[in-house]
Design a protein around this motif. Structure first.
Motif, PDB file in Angstrom:
ATOM      1  N   CYS A  40       0.844  -1.202   0.000  1.00  0.00           N
ATOM      2  CA  CYS A  40       0.000   0.000   0.000  1.00  0.00           C
ATOM      3  C   CYS A  40       0.876   1.247   0.000  1.00  0.00           C
ATOM      4  CB  CYS A  40      -0.908  -0.002   1.223  1.00  0.00           C
ATOM      5  SG  CYS A  40      -1.880   1.506   1.421  1.00  0.00           S
ATOM      6  N   TYR A  42       1.075   5.253   0.368  1.00  0.00           N
ATOM      7  CA  TYR A  42       0.278   6.363   0.912  1.00  0.00           C
ATOM      8  C   TYR A  42       1.129   7.628   0.946  1.00  0.00           C
ATOM      9  CZ  TYR A  42       2.656   5.772   5.445  1.00  0.00           C
ATOM     10  OH  TYR A  42       3.590   5.702   6.453  1.00  0.00           O
ATOM     11  N   ARG A  45       1.908  11.023   6.603  1.00  0.00           N
ATOM     12  CA  ARG A  45       1.355  10.552   7.872  1.00  0.00           C
ATOM     13  C   ARG A  45       0.710  11.702   8.646  1.00  0.00           C
ATOM     14  NH1 ARG A  45       1.973   5.677   9.769  1.00  0.00           N
ATOM     15  NH2 ARG A  45       1.669   6.338  11.924  1.00  0.00           N
ATOM     16  N   TRP A  49      -4.585   9.966   7.318  1.00  0.00           N
ATOM     17  CA  TRP A  49      -3.969   8.777   6.729  1.00  0.00           C
ATOM     18  C   TRP A  49      -3.607   7.739   7.787  1.00  0.00           C
ATOM     19  CZ3 TRP A  49      -3.934   6.909   1.996  1.00  0.00           C
ATOM     20  CH2 TRP A  49      -4.338   7.761   0.977  1.00  0.00           C
ATOM     21  N   LEU A  53      -4.962   3.883   7.407  1.00  0.00           N
ATOM     22  CA  LEU A  53      -4.106   2.696   7.510  1.00  0.00           C
ATOM     23  C   LEU A  53      -4.524   1.794   8.665  1.00  0.00           C
ATOM     24  CD1 LEU A  53      -0.611   4.280   6.748  1.00  0.00           C
ATOM     25  CD2 LEU A  53      -2.080   2.956   5.222  1.00  0.00           C
ATOM     26  N   GLN A  57      -5.210  -2.040   7.856  1.00  0.00           N
ATOM     27  CA  GLN A  57      -4.423  -3.103   8.491  1.00  0.00           C
ATOM     28  C   GLN A  57      -5.332  -4.069   9.251  1.00  0.00           C
ATOM     29  OE1 GLN A  57      -1.497  -3.835   7.859  1.00  0.00           O
ATOM     30  NE2 GLN A  57      -0.039  -2.144   7.859  1.00  0.00           N
ATOM     31  N   MET A  67      -0.023  -6.929   4.667  1.00  0.00           N
ATOM     32  CA  MET A  67       0.022  -5.653   3.959  1.00  0.00           C
ATOM     33  C   MET A  67       1.190  -4.816   4.445  1.00  0.00           C
ATOM     34  SD  MET A  67      -2.901  -2.693   3.462  1.00  0.00           S
ATOM     35  CE  MET A  67      -2.517  -1.744   4.943  1.00  0.00           C
ATOM     36  N   ASP A  68       2.099  -4.503   3.529  1.00  0.00           N
ATOM     37  CA  ASP A  68       3.189  -3.576   3.813  1.00  0.00           C
ATOM     38  C   ASP A  68       2.780  -2.187   3.332  1.00  0.00           C
ATOM     39  OD1 ASP A  68       4.711  -5.620   4.835  1.00  0.00           O
ATOM     40  OD2 ASP A  68       5.808  -5.983   2.967  1.00  0.00           O
ATOM     41  N   THR A  69       3.303  -1.153   3.993  1.00  0.00           N
ATOM     42  CA  THR A  69       2.972   0.218   3.610  1.00  0.00           C
ATOM     43  C   THR A  69       4.240   0.972   3.228  1.00  0.00           C
ATOM     44  OG1 THR A  69       3.127   0.954   5.923  1.00  0.00           O
ATOM     45  CG2 THR A  69       0.954   0.285   5.120  1.00  0.00           C
ATOM     46  N   ASN A  71       5.446   5.047   2.579  1.00  0.00           N
ATOM     47  CA  ASN A  71       5.157   6.479   2.620  1.00  0.00           C
ATOM     48  C   ASN A  71       6.030   7.192   1.593  1.00  0.00           C
ATOM     49  OD1 ASN A  71       4.713   9.154   3.195  1.00  0.00           O
ATOM     50  ND2 ASN A  71       5.440   9.064   5.313  1.00  0.00           N
ATOM     51  N   ALA A 288      -9.396   2.477   1.966  1.00  0.00           N
ATOM     52  CA  ALA A 288      -8.258   1.553   1.878  1.00  0.00           C
ATOM     53  C   ALA A 288      -8.644   0.171   2.391  1.00  0.00           C
ATOM     54  CB  ALA A 288      -7.064   2.096   2.649  1.00  0.00           C
TER      55      ALA A 288
END
Length: 668
Positions: A40, A42, A45, A49, A53, A57, A67-69, A71, A288
């Motif tokens: 994901c 994004y 922060r 947001w 998340l 999550q 799920m990895d995020t 930024n 999301a």
């Protein structure tokens, strides 16, 4: 000729694009993965947001998705670099990403080369020639907020608040984002549509705020100096709107201006709860999470083309009137929500993905799901966040009020549960007699009775819930009166009953031979009986016992339990409310019901013993005991006498034998 050729090229491109729509992209992972892994992207922060998340999550964890995020800090080149790194080693089955105009084609081409599907969200709808399943087959779908609709909701709610504040004309300042941004263009269209034809609108000034709080505050300060009549401020997001609010407070005009924004930020919701801020439109924080669910389903063979590939999320206004229901949902930790109810994999009967936040709240909220509220019932609760409840102040332990007018008792525990379950608030109104409360219900002064009993007089005019509490009705007499064996022993005798009470209705219909004496209250009834002004008094056992104890009366007793009960229900003229309450009542744990009763009724009350009979039994027993003791003592004396006579005979015998022996020896 050249124009004709260009037109032919354009038509051919359009037909190819349309033909591509709905085709299944070739996914790298043909077999469904045991554990789906998503990446994901994004932009930054901030609180909005962070919330997005958190929900994403939680959904991923519940659906067995890793799920990895990433930024990218509003720098799309970082997205491109990350995708280039994945060409060498890509552990992901799919990508979810916020789409930007800048570099979007480069980003999509790189995702296409990776051979994994991508789903875009929280961004403007793509162009018809450049969107999901057209040029880039791996771009499988898009979910965008309903920007125009949310703008219209915000404008409509702000004007409603302004009318409620007594404003008769509106001078509107609209602080938007950047002029060229697609959301800002949609916002402008929405607010203009909503206020079109509204007669109270004097003026509207639409000014860019560039999504920047400091810019928005400066714009407000400059515009209010130009036009001091500004009394409604529409703002494109909550961060800018709160900066405007702060500026209005500095200028001392915050009470004169109605302010609202978009996002449902926690700071905005807190300001609304403090009655400083007026409206926040939101719900797109869930996008999301919904995207994660749709991607997981897609990778397991559940497509969504029947619903379209460009989806839109509907939003909702958070105001002082709707905050209870929405905040109840938001207060739940995201991992407590039932995300599987939004998944076609886990809920096969799901025909379409719910994208409207009101729908999502209803489906994922475990309380709402347990209640199984219909769409109309959920909407009714949103439209009626405050309910007026009629209460009896003198019916302990069912319900009563203390010196501080606080509503207490068993019914109050049920209402506390209802508040949490339904997300509503209650205001309490004390009522007097039965006719009085019925008139209040008919006039609409009271929405709900917290604890009442069905009667024939009310059946035609109000609706009832199923009973939530049953209390036996007992008849009391004075201690010096004979105990009653049957109710018919009261025929042609006087029975005091609380006037307009449900008990009066029962006895008047079932026992017309008894002379009924109406009294104003339970306390009046027990005092009248104590003073000998009636032969008996009937009331719910716990209610009467409490009144007797409070009055300090000691010459009354429970004479007989009747076959009747007080089956307490909630009542209203609104059948929708009754349906909602019945659904809530059905979810209460029986252990909680018992605990609420035990909390207010410290011990079970048994039938009082008739001490006249006890005294008679005791006297007879004492007489028998005295006779028994007398005969024992007499028998003991006779035994002693016989022993004495026997001893004397023995002595006489011995003396005679000794004399005979002496005589024999002398003669010899």
């Amino acid at each position: 000729m050249r124009l004709f050729i260009y037109s032919m090229y354009l038509c051919a491109f359009f037909l190819c694009s349309v033909a591509a729509v709905g085709q299944e992209p070739t996914v790298k992972h043909q077999a469904p993965p045991a554990t789906t892994k998503l990446l994901c992207f994004y932009p930054h922060r901030d609180q909005f947001w962070i919330d997005i998340l958190r929900y994403a999550q939680a959904a991923a964890k519940q659906l067995n998705v890793e799920m990895d995020t990433f930024n990218y800090s509003f720098d799309t080149s970082r997205i491109i670099d990350k995708l280039d790194q994945l060409r060498a080693d890509n552990p992901y089955h799919g990508v979810i990403i916020r789409l930007y105009d800048k570099d979007s084609e480069i980003i999509m081409s790189k995702i296409q080369s990776l051979g994994i599907p991508a789903f875009t969200f929280n961004s403007e709808p793509p162009d018809i020639f450049y969107g999901p399943r057209t040029r880039y087959a791996m771009w499988v779908g898009h979910l965008s907020p309903d920007y125009e609709g949310s703008s219209m909701i915000l404008a409509e709610r702000l004007l409603a608040v302004a009318r409620k504040k007594g404003l008769s004309s509106f001078d509107i300042l609209a602080i938007n984002g950047r002029k060229t941004d697609t959301p800002a263009i949609a916002y402008s269209s929405g607010i203009r549509k909503q206020i079109s034809g509204v007669p109270e609108v004097n003026s509207i000034n639409l000014v860019p705020g560039n999504w920047d709080s400091a810019v928005a505050a400066n714009v407000f300060r400059e515009e209010i100096a130009k036009n001091p009549k500004i009394n409604v401020v529409w703002v494109a997001n909550d961060n800018m709107a709160l900066a405007v609010l702060e500026e209005a407070e500095k200028l001392g005009i915050s009470k004169q201006v109605v302010i609202g924004g978009i996002d449902w930020s926690s700071d905005a919701r807190n300001a609304i709860s403090e009655n400083r801020y007026h409206v926040s439109v939101g719900g797109h924080f869930f996008e999301a999470a919904l995207t994660v669910i749709i991607m997981q389903d897609y990778l397991h063979g559940k497509d969504f083309t029947n619903q379209g590939i460009n989806l839109s999320s509907g939003m909702l206004a958070f105001t002082s009137e709707t905050r209870n229901q929405i905040q109840t949902f938001l207060d739940l930790p995201p991992d407590k929500l039932d995300f599987k109810k939004l998944s076609k994999m886990h809920t096969p009967r799901l025909a379409r993905y719910p994208t409207d936040i009101l729908e999502i709240i209803k489906i994922t909220n475990p309380v709402s799901h347990d209640l199984n509220l219909s769409a109309s019932e959920s909407q009714w609760l949103i439209d009626h966040p405050k309910l007026s409840v009629g209460i009896d102040p003198n019916r302990f332990p069912v319900e009563y009020t203390n010196r501080d007018s606080q509503h207490l008792g068993i019914a109050s525990d049920y209402l506390t549960f209802m508040k949490k379950s339904l997300g509503v608030t209650f205001t309490y109104t004390q009522y007097g007699t039965g006719p009085d409360v019925l008139q209040r219900l008919e006039k609409g002064d009271i929405d709900l009775l917290s604890a009442t009993i069905r009667t024939s007089a009310r059946d035609q005019k109000v609706h009832y819930t199923s009973p939530f509490l049953s209390i036996p009705i007992a008849i009391y007499t004075r201690s010096d009166a004979p105990m009653l064996a049957t109710i018919t022993q009261l025929n042609n005798r006087s029975l005091a009953l609380v006037e307009g009470n449900d008990t009066e209705a029962i006895f008047r219909s079932q026992h017309p031979e008894i002379t009924i004496i109406p009294v104003p209250s339970v306390e009046d009834g027990v005092r009248m009986l104590s003073q000998g002004k009636c032969d008996a008094f009937a009331e719910g056992i716990f209610i009467a016992n409490h009144a007797i104890a409070q009055a300090g009366i000691s010459n009354l007793r429970l004479s007989i339990n009747t076959p009747y009960n007080h089956d307490f229900c909630m009542a209203s003229q609104n059948s929708t409310l009754i349906s909602i309450l019945n659904k809530a009542l059905s979810t209460i744990d029986p252990a909680d019901r018992e605990a609420w009763i035990q909390k207010w009724v410290s011990s079970r009350v048994d039938k009082v013993t008739d001490y006249t009979i006890v005294l008679q039994v005791v006297v007879v027993a004492l007489l028998i005991l005295m006779v028994f003791v007398y005969w024992i003592r007499r028998l003991s004396s006779e035994i002693k006498f016989r022993r004495q006579v026997q001893l004397e005979l023995q002595v006489a015998k011995s003396t005679a034998e000794a004399a005979n022996q002496a005589k024999t020896e002398f003669l010899a």
